[in-house]
Design a protein around this motif. Sequence first.
Motif, PDB file in Angstrom:
ATOM      1  N   GLY A 154      -4.681  10.535  -8.100  1.00  0.00           N
ATOM      2  CA  GLY A 154      -5.695   9.265  -8.432  1.00  0.00           C
ATOM      3  C   GLY A 154      -4.947   7.658  -8.735  1.00  0.00           C
ATOM      4  O   GLY A 154      -5.264   6.828  -8.248  1.00  0.00           O
ATOM      5  N   ILE A 155      -3.862   7.949  -9.602  1.00  0.00           N
ATOM      6  CA  ILE A 155      -3.388   6.577 -10.106  1.00  0.00           C
ATOM      7  C   ILE A 155      -2.521   5.861  -8.849  1.00  0.00           C
ATOM      8  O   ILE A 155      -2.411   4.852  -8.683  1.00  0.00           O
ATOM      9  CB  ILE A 155      -2.697   6.603 -11.445  1.00  0.00           C
ATOM     10  CG1 ILE A 155      -1.494   7.402 -11.293  1.00  0.00           C
ATOM     11  CG2 ILE A 155      -3.660   6.795 -12.595  1.00  0.00           C
ATOM     12  CD1 ILE A 155      -0.673   7.440 -12.482  1.00  0.00           C
ATOM     13  N   THR A 156      -1.898   7.063  -8.112  1.00  0.00           N
ATOM     14  CA  THR A 156      -1.122   6.529  -6.933  1.00  0.00           C
ATOM     15  C   THR A 156      -2.155   5.970  -5.969  1.00  0.00           C
ATOM     16  O   THR A 156      -1.782   4.874  -5.396  1.00  0.00           O
ATOM     17  CB  THR A 156      -0.520   7.925  -6.269  1.00  0.00           C
ATOM     18  OG1 THR A 156      -0.067   8.766  -7.548  1.00  0.00           O
ATOM     19  CG2 THR A 156       0.838   7.376  -5.509  1.00  0.00           C
ATOM     20  N   MET A 157      -3.289   6.598  -5.484  1.00  0.00           N
ATOM     21  CA  MET A 157      -4.089   5.931  -4.830  1.00  0.00           C
ATOM     22  C   MET A 157      -4.669   4.686  -5.295  1.00  0.00           C
ATOM     23  O   MET A 157      -5.025   3.623  -4.334  1.00  0.00           O
ATOM     24  CB  MET A 157      -5.373   6.780  -4.497  1.00  0.00           C
ATOM     25  CG  MET A 157      -4.795   8.037  -3.568  1.00  0.00           C
ATOM     26  SD  MET A 157      -6.218   9.066  -3.438  1.00  0.00           S
ATOM     27  CE  MET A 157      -5.920  10.244  -2.007  1.00  0.00           C
ATOM     28  N   LEU A 158      -5.009   4.526  -6.586  1.00  0.00           N
ATOM     29  CA  LEU A 158      -5.386   3.321  -7.180  1.00  0.00           C
ATOM     30  C   LEU A 158      -4.460   2.097  -6.994  1.00  0.00           C
ATOM     31  O   LEU A 158      -4.759   0.837  -6.498  1.00  0.00           O
ATOM     32  CB  LEU A 158      -5.567   3.484  -8.670  1.00  0.00           C
ATOM     33  CG  LEU A 158      -6.239   2.271  -9.255  1.00  0.00           C
ATOM     34  CD1 LEU A 158      -7.501   1.912  -9.227  1.00  0.00           C
ATOM     35  CD2 LEU A 158      -5.872   2.494 -10.897  1.00  0.00           C
ATOM     36  N   THR A 159      -3.251   2.435  -7.073  1.00  0.00           N
ATOM     37  CA  THR A 159      -2.194   1.569  -6.834  1.00  0.00           C
ATOM     38  C   THR A 159      -1.968   0.948  -5.588  1.00  0.00           C
ATOM     39  O   THR A 159      -1.638  -0.252  -5.070  1.00  0.00           O
ATOM     40  CB  THR A 159      -0.963   2.085  -7.562  1.00  0.00           C
ATOM     41  OG1 THR A 159      -0.811   2.622  -8.860  1.00  0.00           O
ATOM     42  CG2 THR A 159       0.411   1.232  -7.568  1.00  0.00           C
ATOM     43  N   SER A 160      -1.894   2.002  -4.682  1.00  0.00           N
ATOM     44  CA  SER A 160      -1.922   1.690  -3.193  1.00  0.00           C
ATOM     45  C   SER A 160      -3.027   0.891  -2.768  1.00  0.00           C
ATOM     46  O   SER A 160      -2.564  -0.024  -2.192  1.00  0.00           O
ATOM     47  CB  SER A 160      -2.165   2.888  -2.398  1.00  0.00           C
ATOM     48  OG  SER A 160      -2.349   2.678  -1.132  1.00  0.00           O
TER      49      SER A 160
ATOM     50  N   GLY B  58       0.775  -1.171  -0.254  1.00  0.00           N
ATOM     51  CA  GLY B  58       0.046  -0.058   0.016  1.00  0.00           C
ATOM     52  C   GLY B  58       0.665   1.297   0.092  1.00  0.00           C
ATOM     53  O   GLY B  58       0.162   2.493  -0.058  1.00  0.00           O
ATOM     54  N   VAL B  59       2.173   1.246  -0.163  1.00  0.00           N
ATOM     55  CA  VAL B  59       2.861   2.500  -0.064  1.00  0.00           C
ATOM     56  C   VAL B  59       3.490   2.600  -1.403  1.00  0.00           C
ATOM     57  O   VAL B  59       4.182   1.884  -2.040  1.00  0.00           O
ATOM     58  CB  VAL B  59       4.330   2.343   0.940  1.00  0.00           C
ATOM     59  CG1 VAL B  59       5.194   3.545   0.975  1.00  0.00           C
ATOM     60  CG2 VAL B  59       3.766   1.904   2.552  1.00  0.00           C
ATOM     61  N   VAL B  60       3.158   3.792  -2.003  1.00  0.00           N
ATOM     62  CA  VAL B  60       3.015   4.045  -3.308  1.00  0.00           C
ATOM     63  C   VAL B  60       3.722   5.579  -3.574  1.00  0.00           C
ATOM     64  O   VAL B  60       3.549   6.389  -2.863  1.00  0.00           O
ATOM     65  CB  VAL B  60       1.911   4.097  -4.219  1.00  0.00           C
ATOM     66  CG1 VAL B  60       2.309   4.146  -5.759  1.00  0.00           C
ATOM     67  CG2 VAL B  60       1.435   2.616  -3.953  1.00  0.00           C
ATOM     68  N   THR B  61       4.640   5.951  -4.435  1.00  0.00           N
ATOM     69  CA  THR B  61       5.256   7.273  -4.498  1.00  0.00           C
ATOM     70  C   THR B  61       4.536   7.892  -5.567  1.00  0.00           C
ATOM     71  O   THR B  61       4.364   7.811  -6.693  1.00  0.00           O
ATOM     72  CB  THR B  61       6.745   7.093  -4.727  1.00  0.00           C
ATOM     73  OG1 THR B  61       7.461   6.081  -3.917  1.00  0.00           O
ATOM     74  CG2 THR B  61       7.586   8.369  -4.940  1.00  0.00           C
ATOM     75  N   GLY B  62       3.964   9.062  -5.366  1.00  0.00           N
ATOM     76  CA  GLY B  62       3.317   9.994  -6.242  1.00  0.00           C
ATOM     77  C   GLY B  62       4.236  11.167  -6.425  1.00  0.00           C
ATOM     78  O   GLY B  62       5.146  11.601  -5.901  1.00  0.00           O
ATOM     79  N   LEU B  63       3.599  11.882  -7.391  1.00  0.00           N
ATOM     80  CA  LEU B  63       4.474  13.444  -7.786  1.00  0.00           C
ATOM     81  C   LEU B  63       3.300  14.202  -7.401  1.00  0.00           C
ATOM     82  O   LEU B  63       2.333  14.331  -8.091  1.00  0.00           O
ATOM     83  CB  LEU B  63       4.924  13.300  -9.133  1.00  0.00           C
ATOM     84  CG  LEU B  63       6.013  12.293  -9.441  1.00  0.00           C
ATOM     85  CD1 LEU B  63       6.286  12.130 -10.986  1.00  0.00           C
ATOM     86  CD2 LEU B  63       7.093  12.493  -8.715  1.00  0.00           C
ATOM     87  N   ALA B  64       3.642  15.205  -6.528  1.00  0.00           N
ATOM     88  CA  ALA B  64       2.921  16.548  -6.626  1.00  0.00           C
ATOM     89  C   ALA B  64       3.407  18.143  -6.802  1.00  0.00           C
ATOM     90  O   ALA B  64       4.472  17.807  -6.908  1.00  0.00           O
ATOM     91  CB  ALA B  64       2.686  16.312  -4.965  1.00  0.00           C
ATOM     92  N   TRP B  65       2.343  19.065  -6.918  1.00  0.00           N
ATOM     93  CA  TRP B  65       2.970  20.206  -7.709  1.00  0.00           C
ATOM     94  C   TRP B  65       2.301  21.073  -6.541  1.00  0.00           C
ATOM     95  O   TRP B  65       1.414  21.481  -6.407  1.00  0.00           O
ATOM     96  CB  TRP B  65       2.493  20.376  -8.872  1.00  0.00           C
ATOM     97  CG  TRP B  65       2.716  21.676  -9.680  1.00  0.00           C
ATOM     98  CD1 TRP B  65       3.877  22.459  -9.399  1.00  0.00           C
ATOM     99  CD2 TRP B  65       1.661  22.256 -10.621  1.00  0.00           C
ATOM    100  NE1 TRP B  65       4.008  23.411 -10.223  1.00  0.00           N
ATOM    101  CE2 TRP B  65       2.918  23.520 -10.942  1.00  0.00           C
ATOM    102  CE3 TRP B  65       0.650  22.077 -11.133  1.00  0.00           C
ATOM    103  CZ2 TRP B  65       1.912  24.326 -11.811  1.00  0.00           C
ATOM    104  CZ3 TRP B  65       0.130  23.165 -11.879  1.00  0.00           C
ATOM    105  CH2 TRP B  65       0.836  24.343 -12.355  1.00  0.00           C
ATOM    106  N   THR B  66       3.412  21.608  -5.768  1.00  0.00           N
ATOM    107  CA  THR B  66       2.983  22.702  -4.674  1.00  0.00           C
ATOM    108  C   THR B  66       3.288  23.846  -4.855  1.00  0.00           C
ATOM    109  O   THR B  66       4.010  24.293  -6.074  1.00  0.00           O
ATOM    110  CB  THR B  66       3.608  22.391  -3.282  1.00  0.00           C
ATOM    111  OG1 THR B  66       4.845  22.482  -3.463  1.00  0.00           O
ATOM    112  CG2 THR B  66       3.305  20.786  -3.132  1.00  0.00           C
ATOM    113  N   GLN B  67       2.948  25.022  -4.321  1.00  0.00           N
ATOM    114  CA  GLN B  67       3.337  26.215  -4.424  1.00  0.00           C
ATOM    115  C   GLN B  67       4.686  26.390  -4.577  1.00  0.00           C
ATOM    116  O   GLN B  67       5.152  27.405  -5.114  1.00  0.00           O
ATOM    117  CB  GLN B  67       2.718  27.229  -3.181  1.00  0.00           C
ATOM    118  CG  GLN B  67       1.055  27.428  -3.363  1.00  0.00           C
ATOM    119  CD  GLN B  67       0.769  27.947  -1.885  1.00  0.00           C
ATOM    120  OE1 GLN B  67       1.125  27.652  -1.068  1.00  0.00           O
ATOM    121  NE2 GLN B  67      -0.425  28.725  -2.292  1.00  0.00           N
ATOM    122  N   VAL B  68       5.504  25.661  -3.701  1.00  0.00           N
ATOM    123  CA  VAL B  68       7.105  25.812  -3.871  1.00  0.00           C
ATOM    124  C   VAL B  68       7.706  24.823  -4.885  1.00  0.00           C
ATOM    125  O   VAL B  68       8.953  24.688  -4.752  1.00  0.00           O
ATOM    126  CB  VAL B  68       7.760  25.454  -2.408  1.00  0.00           C
ATOM    127  CG1 VAL B  68       7.222  26.703  -1.539  1.00  0.00           C
ATOM    128  CG2 VAL B  68       7.296  24.139  -2.025  1.00  0.00           C
TER     129      VAL B  68
END
Lengths: 199, 199, 199, 199, 199, 199
Positions: C98-104, C13-23
């Motif tokens: 979404g796909i990160t949660m699905l994979t998890s 259940g641990v999966v690495t996603g990529l996020a885009w934040t203000q920084v």
Amino acid sequence: LERDKYEGNDVAGVVTGLAWTQVGGDILYIESILSEGKGNLSITGNLGKVMKESATIALEYIKAHAEDFNLNPDIFSKYNVHIHVPEGATPKDGPSAGITMLTSLVSLFTQKKVKKNLAMTGEITLRGKVLPVGGIKEKILAAKRAHIKEIVLCEDNRRDIEEIKEDYLKGLTFHYVTDMKEVIAIAVTNQKVKNPKAL
Amino acid sequence: LERDKYEGNDVAGVVTGLAWTQVGGDILYIESILSEGKGNLSITGNLGKVMKESATIALEYIKAHAEDFNLNPDIFSKYNVHIHVPEGATPKDGPSAGITMLTSLVSLFTQKKVKKNLAMTGEITLRGKVLPVGGIKEKILAAKRAHIKEIVLCEDNRRDIEEIKEDYLKGLTFHYVTDMKEVIAIAVTNQKVKNPKAL
Amino acid sequence: LERDKYEGNDVAGVVTGLAWTQVGGDILYIESILSEGKGNLSITGNLGKVMKESATIALEYIKAHAEDFNLNPDIFSKYNVHIHVPEGATPKDGPSAGITMLTSLVSLFTQKKVKKNLAMTGEITLRGKVLPVGGIKEKILAAKRAHIKEIVLCEDNRRDIEEIKEDYLKGLTFHYVTDMKEVIAIAVTNQKVKNPKAL
Amino acid sequence: LERDKYEGNDVAGVVTGLAWTQVGGDILYIESILSEGKGNLSITGNLGKVMKESATIALEYIKAHAEDFNLNPDIFSKYNVHIHVPEGATPKDGPSAGITMLTSLVSLFTQKKVKKNLAMTGEITLRGKVLPVGGIKEKILAAKRAHIKEIVLCEDNRRDIEEIKEDYLKGLTFHYVTDMKEVIAIAVTNQKVKNPKAL
Amino acid sequence: LERDKYEGNDVAGVVTGLAWTQVGGDILYIESILSEGKGNLSITGNLGKVMKESATIALEYIKAHAEDFNLNPDIFSKYNVHIHVPEGATPKDGPSAGITMLTSLVSLFTQKKVKKNLAMTGEITLRGKVLPVGGIKEKILAAKRAHIKEIVLCEDNRRDIEEIKEDYLKGLTFHYVTDMKEVIAIAVTNQKVKNPKAL
Amino acid sequence: LERDKYEGNDVAGVVTGLAWTQVGGDILYIESILSEGKGNLSITGNLGKVMKESATIALEYIKAHAEDFNLNPDIFSKYNVHIHVPEGATPKDGPSAGITMLTSLVSLFTQKKVKKNLAMTGEITLRGKVLPVGGIKEKILAAKRAHIKEIVLCEDNRRDIEEIKEDYLKGLTFHYVTDMKEVIAIAVTNQKVKNPKAL
Ligand SMILES: [Ca+2]
Ligand SMILES: [Ca+2]
Ligand SMILES: [Ca+2]
Ligand SMILES: [Ca+2]
Ligand SMILES: [Ca+2]
Ligand SMILES: [Ca+2]
Ligand SMILES: [Ca+2]
Ligand SMILES: [Ca+2]
Ligand SMILES: [Ca+2]
Ligand SMILES: [Ca+2]
Ligand SMILES: [Ca+2]
Ligand SMILES: [Ca+2]
């Protein structure tokens, strides 16, 4: 002022607290009542989140220490508890009514009289500690106006009393506590209320 | 300051955390209590959303690793858990009380004493990792004022300690951890609390 | 940066996603856990409405296609699922996890290892499509900093990769997908995790 | 004014209250109705939090004192109660309709007529006290305009009446009370309503 | 634009709608899915209150007219329905997706294919009427960009089409409807989808 | 205007009301529908709190007076009721649709036709009174534009009609009422709707 005049102690669950409002200190009553139910807690009186939390903590503490108060644990699931703080026009919040709510509930579940002419203010914790609160000077003045004779405070509020002119304190007896069981020992008598409910 | 003085460890579920507030670092207690119920979790203490989420994560983690803590999984559905963070007048939020909440719940469910003079701060995750948190310098100063002797931190916060003048750190022992089980190994003793509850 | 270093894949259940934040871009982990229950889904990590919806969609999709993943449909009503996204101090929202949660969730329900050194970003839909997301360049840079080797993206994000200087892409393998089952085929291995839970 | 003209008392649960709004005093009706159910309380009429709390307090008080009103406690769990305050376009709040709501519910559960040409205003408490309220002068003028003959007030509001010019009070009889049972003794007759519901 | 390209109709419940956003007209998909349950309806896609209400109305209408669609009324209590509108980053609201949601649910419950290259926009009512909606010109342009061939609109939107230059309408066939059953007759084919679910 | 043209009365529960909006008077339809259930009431149409309360009051009133409408009280717990007010893009609020909602529900539960060419506006109360509402002049003009022939109003709104120029009133018949049963006597015919539902 009339509305703050001291009420008798014939009814279980009615306890006098001390509050600190925008216009100074004030007397505040906590009332509680039981009705047949499934153990729900409801709270009224125009209260904020923190003051509602105090009611939850008080009830949880009593449930977890039922034996210390000679309470049959079954009663918690057979009755609903309603706690009310009168004067609905005034919004109220903060943790300082904690010991007053605790005392109200112990009187309610034991159907024992609360000591007369007694008021109190202090935060409660789940582990049974009493914590200090603010506005002590204003609360003491309000207590005197309402002819209160004894006051229960947290030991850590002793310094706040020592900073008040002695004249203002005449006629008042202070009980400084650190543990919630001390509050109950001081505030709840061994006498049943008039027409006690058979629980 | 009085109100922060260190309490004994006779009661299960009471753990000392380190918080970072607008006015600097501070000591903060986590308390927890069990009452007969159906496994509900309630949380009080004027907490924000993220701090409440930490409580949920701590409980979920313990449920999923019950065997690691020698816990009978049936207890989770037979008791309600209430977690409280005293000093209701202060709003509190953020993930840094995570390991403190975890320790509180393990002490509560095992009825074992928490190590004395120990404080901690760190975020927890569902998979059992401890994450670093902010405000380390202010938290360490608050710990010293409260006569704390040992502190549990995330390994990734080691650099924050290394940036603090050595003088400030005198008398403090640091435990750097990466896994939540290390926290429990350090913080929860093998000694039962006074009058342990039979679960 | 330490806090983003890549973790092993021993835990389901641990999966690495990529996020885009203000920084800028960042690595983000999705964790999930099962506990005995009645099929409830709970979600923590300081998430906004849209990100919570992604979790719901992922779980609904898996339920509706249980047979495709060799899952016994009974398990959905026998366990509660908790999804957490660490670093609670950072508010997170949007559909790109979404796909990160699905994979998890697929890793969680099959107790199979997720492929190592792999990260992903993409919106999911109820019918099984993967939709493109924004912030691709920043996300790729963050993936490189975290030593990711393979990345799963929506086919419609191929053009975003083609606009990035080749130098930045060295050492990265891209998988472009249009269907959610392709994600699972790439990301979830056939190897059981360490100490798999018997569901 | 037409809309405030006095209605007969053939229907159980209809009671005349006195309200104080931005545009002066006004007459306000409380209506209540029973339907088969499980004891739920619903409240309509564009009411604020405090006014809804009054309805809860009134119902809790009646439940806890069922025997005083010759009520079979079983009825509380066999019927739903709906309380409505007409003129939905006007937001209403505050505790002053408390005794009016209490009277409405006692009339409803006993199916007895409310006294004609009577209006009232006063806060209620869980322990059965009536508390004073504001806007007395404006409320009295509104009562006269509506041809009210008798008014129930808290004893502590007597001073407010004494400050009003005698001319304005001609034709009005005042009942000053301190206890909620006095209100019921004055306001609820011993006569059943037309077509009383068999409870 | 890629993300709007027309998808096949192999999956039940996928229907193309026309939306009007701050940046002009757009294509929007409605997706729906069944899972074993007790008849709950859940809705995702970053939708506002009115758009969620459309989903409720569509489902209620189908339940009340089950026989007209040859549906066994028992299925409504044996399955949960989830409706999703992709592209979660875009907030969506308004009643104009009503006929699209209705079509999605009829396709879902009948497991029949939706007509290809068809899009639609229109409000629905409980009694089965189709109401006109705004933004018609922008929606038509978006439909053309997405290679839509046929469009379903409310009869009352015919005037909006007549105000558009003929050139823009080339290659488009319009179906003007007043009743929701007409929409279904046009949009849902008699052909089962691939691998239809046995309900 | 097209969208307001008068609809036939073949469907139970469809009633024409008169509304007063920021842009003048308007016609508004109330629709209601029954589905098998447990007596829940749901309400859609972008309605505010007060308008939703009207729906609750209408349903409660009918339940409490089931015998007066020749209704079997069992039906209330066997069906869910859904009330909808079309044109979801327009927010709607206020109590003036009360009698329209009441009429809709009586038509629905009796499966009887509503009188044709009839519109109405008026607040309802729990005890069965009809109260006056505002915007009468604007509502009358809207009714004429929509070819309404008869209008039901509260007796207390008669004065508002008398202030309107006679010319505007040509072709309109007014029914002034004070009691909710008068509304039903005027508005609900004795004729069953087409394909009445067997309740
Ligand atoms: Ca006071
Ligand atoms: Ca107090
Ligand atoms: Ca402190
Ligand atoms: Ca902490
Ligand atoms: Ca990070
Ligand atoms: Ca992601
Ligand atoms: Ca009035
Ligand atoms: Ca009143
Ligand atoms: Ca789009
Ligand atoms: Ca649409
Ligand atoms: Ca209109
Ligand atoms: Ca109306």
